[in-house]
Design an enzyme around this catalytic site. Structure first.
Site, mmCIF file in Angstrom:
data_model
loop_
_atom_site.group_PDB
_atom_site.id
_atom_site.type_symbol
_atom_site.label_atom_id
_atom_site.label_comp_id
_atom_site.label_asym_id
_atom_site.label_seq_id
_atom_site.Cartn_x
_atom_site.Cartn_y
_atom_site.Cartn_z
ATOM 1 N N MET A 24 0.844 -1.198 0.000
ATOM 2 C CA MET A 24 0.000 0.000 0.000
ATOM 3 C C MET A 24 0.877 1.245 0.000
ATOM 4 S SD MET A 24 -3.466 -0.943 1.980
ATOM 5 C CE MET A 24 -2.875 -0.720 3.636
ATOM 6 N N GLY A 25 2.150 1.067 -0.394
ATOM 7 C CA GLY A 25 3.039 2.206 -0.543
ATOM 8 C C GLY A 25 3.633 2.688 0.757
ATOM 9 N N HIS A 28 9.042 0.877 3.315
ATOM 10 C CA HIS A 28 10.098 0.877 4.332
ATOM 11 C C HIS A 28 10.971 -0.354 4.104
ATOM 12 C CE1 HIS A 28 7.638 -2.165 6.225
ATOM 13 N NE2 HIS A 28 6.642 -1.326 6.378
ATOM 14 N N HIS A 31 9.419 -3.663 3.179
ATOM 15 C CA HIS A 31 9.083 -3.801 1.756
ATOM 16 C C HIS A 31 10.344 -3.999 0.924
ATOM 17 C CE1 HIS A 31 5.668 -1.118 3.196
ATOM 18 N NE2 HIS A 31 5.026 -2.176 2.733
ATOM 19 N N LYS A 143 4.934 -9.924 9.274
ATOM 20 C CA LYS A 143 4.370 -9.051 10.311
ATOM 21 C C LYS A 143 2.843 -9.147 10.288
ATOM 22 C CE LYS A 143 3.763 -4.252 10.852
ATOM 23 N NZ LYS A 143 2.418 -4.282 10.648
ATOM 24 N N ASP A 144 2.284 -9.289 9.076
ATOM 25 C CA ASP A 144 0.839 -9.472 8.946
ATOM 26 C C ASP A 144 0.574 -10.971 8.847
ATOM 27 O OD1 ASP A 144 -0.077 -6.643 8.743
ATOM 28 O OD2 ASP A 144 1.348 -6.667 7.094
ATOM 29 N N GLN A 147 -2.900 -12.108 7.825
ATOM 30 C CA GLN A 147 -3.092 -11.805 6.404
ATOM 31 C C GLN A 147 -2.374 -12.838 5.530
ATOM 32 O OE1 GLN A 147 -2.883 -7.805 4.430
ATOM 33 N NE2 GLN A 147 -0.773 -8.388 4.013
ATOM 34 N N SER A 179 6.473 -0.356 10.109
ATOM 35 C CA SER A 179 5.128 -0.186 9.582
ATOM 36 C C SER A 179 5.038 1.230 9.047
ATOM 37 C CB SER A 179 4.095 -0.386 10.699
ATOM 38 O OG SER A 179 2.845 0.142 10.294
ATOM 39 N N ARG A 181 2.642 3.030 9.319
ATOM 40 C CA ARG A 181 1.913 3.801 10.337
ATOM 41 C C ARG A 181 2.834 4.381 11.409
ATOM 42 N NH1 ARG A 181 -1.803 -0.338 9.147
ATOM 43 N NH2 ARG A 181 -3.824 0.460 8.506
HETATM 44 O O1 PAF Z 1 -0.193 -5.693 3.524
HETATM 45 C C1 PAF Z 1 -0.599 -4.791 2.773
HETATM 46 O O2 PAF Z 1 0.088 -3.801 2.515
HETATM 47 C C2 PAF Z 1 -1.977 -4.903 2.164
HETATM 48 O O3 PAF Z 1 -2.875 -5.499 3.038
HETATM 49 C C3 PAF Z 1 -1.992 -5.628 0.794
HETATM 50 C C4 PAF Z 1 -1.555 -7.072 0.929
HETATM 51 C C5 PAF Z 1 -1.067 -4.899 -0.174
HETATM 52 C C6 PAF Z 1 -3.402 -5.614 0.207
HETATM 53 O O4 PAF Z 1 -3.872 -4.322 0.039
#
Ligand code: PAF
Length: 296
Positions: A24-25, A28, A31, A143-144, A147, A179, A181
């Site tokens: 989601m941009g 850091h 990523h 971390k997620d 997810q 994060s 955030r």
């Molecule tokens: O982890 C994230 O940044 C988001 O949940 C993802 C996987 C890009 C989906 O929008």
């Protein structure tokens, strides 16, 4: 590296093994580690940057989510990306009456309980990204953890020919999980937030000393956070790593997760447990200050 806005342009520019890093941009080092690994294992590395509105229940969280495409493009290029895919909302959600993915009860606990509908939004957008960019491999941060489990189950359920790879959480020197955030934390809140990882590391020590009982592990985390002012714990849980179902005892791969609010910033973190030997993956700590707070 090229920047494209449509699925069609992604497909026109990919060749060989395609490795996708969905984000989601506001990139850091977490990523960056995913992009570097993607470019090591694939022929074409695609980084998607899309703040997905359907996974935000809280309008304020969506509105305040940090964005900076130029900065993301610089970091993605440096990390080895070939394509930065930055679609607008209409490219991803072209219809007023959208078909969406429902993850059902799988998404009910932990994040799903505190963010109802969140995983439906995540599964919907990731299935669109998979269908539209056709990656051979897709990389996500551990971390997620919930997810990662939900996306792995979604990819299996829909027979996406995409291998899902989870990479360790990247942490600041004091242990705080990276994060996007974190940039919204004041210096005091930033110090408070660091306590989350310390509490998880206490749980990791208990697990490595032989504790398998989930309620005992959860207690360790609560005790460690009890005295921390300014931290509002939403949940502490122990869950199966592949199904994200809550467990009473650790007897297969699992994660210990915590979610808390520091001011109005909601943070999550976890540690991964190897069920066979109770070894705990605490993630990777950075030696150098984070690019998260630097101008690029
Ligand atoms: O982890 C994230 O940044 C988001 O949940 C993802 C996987 C890009 C989906 O929008």
């Amino acid at each position: 590296m090229i920047i494209v806005r449509t699925f069609r342009d992604v497909l026109a520019n990919t060749a060989g093994t395609v490795a996708l890093v969905p984000t989601m941009g506001f990139l850091h080092e977490g990523h960056v580690s995913l992009i570097e690994e993607a470019s090591a294992v694939g022929d074409t590395t695609v980084v998607s940057v899309f703040v997905n509105p359907t996974q935000f229940g809280d309008r304020n969280d969506l509105d305040t989510y940090p964005t900076d495409e130029d900065r993301d493009a610089g970091l993605a290029l440096k990390a080895g990306a070939d394509i930065l895919f930055a679609p607008g909302v209409d490219e991803v959600y072209p219809d007023a009456h959208e078909i969406s993915v429902s993850v059902g009860a799988v998404g009910d606990a932990m994040e799903g309980k505190f963010r109802p509908g969140h995983f439906d939004g995540v599964a919907t957008v990731v299935s669109k990204l998979f269908a539209g960019t056709r990656p051979d491999i897709a990389l996500f941060g551990r971390k997620d953890a919930q997810q990662l489990a939900v996306i792995t189950m979604m990819a299996n359920a829909f027979r996406f020919p995409t291998q899902i790879v989870g990479l360790p959480t990247v942490r600041e020197r004091d242990g705080l999980a990276l994060s996007s955030r974190n940039t919204r934390l004041s210096p005091n809140q930033r110090a408070t937030a660091g306590q989350l990882s310390h509490a998880l590391f206490d749980a990791a020590d208990a697990i490595e000393a032989g504790t398998r009982d989930a309620s005992a592990i959860i207690d360790v985390v609560h005790r460690a956070l009890r005295e921390t002012r300014g931290l509002d714990v939403e949940y502490v849980a122990v869950a199966d790593a592949s199904t994200s179902q809550l467990v009473d005892t650790i007897d297969s791969d699992a994660f210990v997760a915590v979610a808390a609010k520091v001011g109005d910033v909601r943070l999550i973190d976890n540690v991964f447990v190897d069920g066979s030997n109770l070894g705990v993956d605490r993630g990777i700590r950075l030696e150098n200050p984070s690019i998260l707070y630097e101008e690029t």
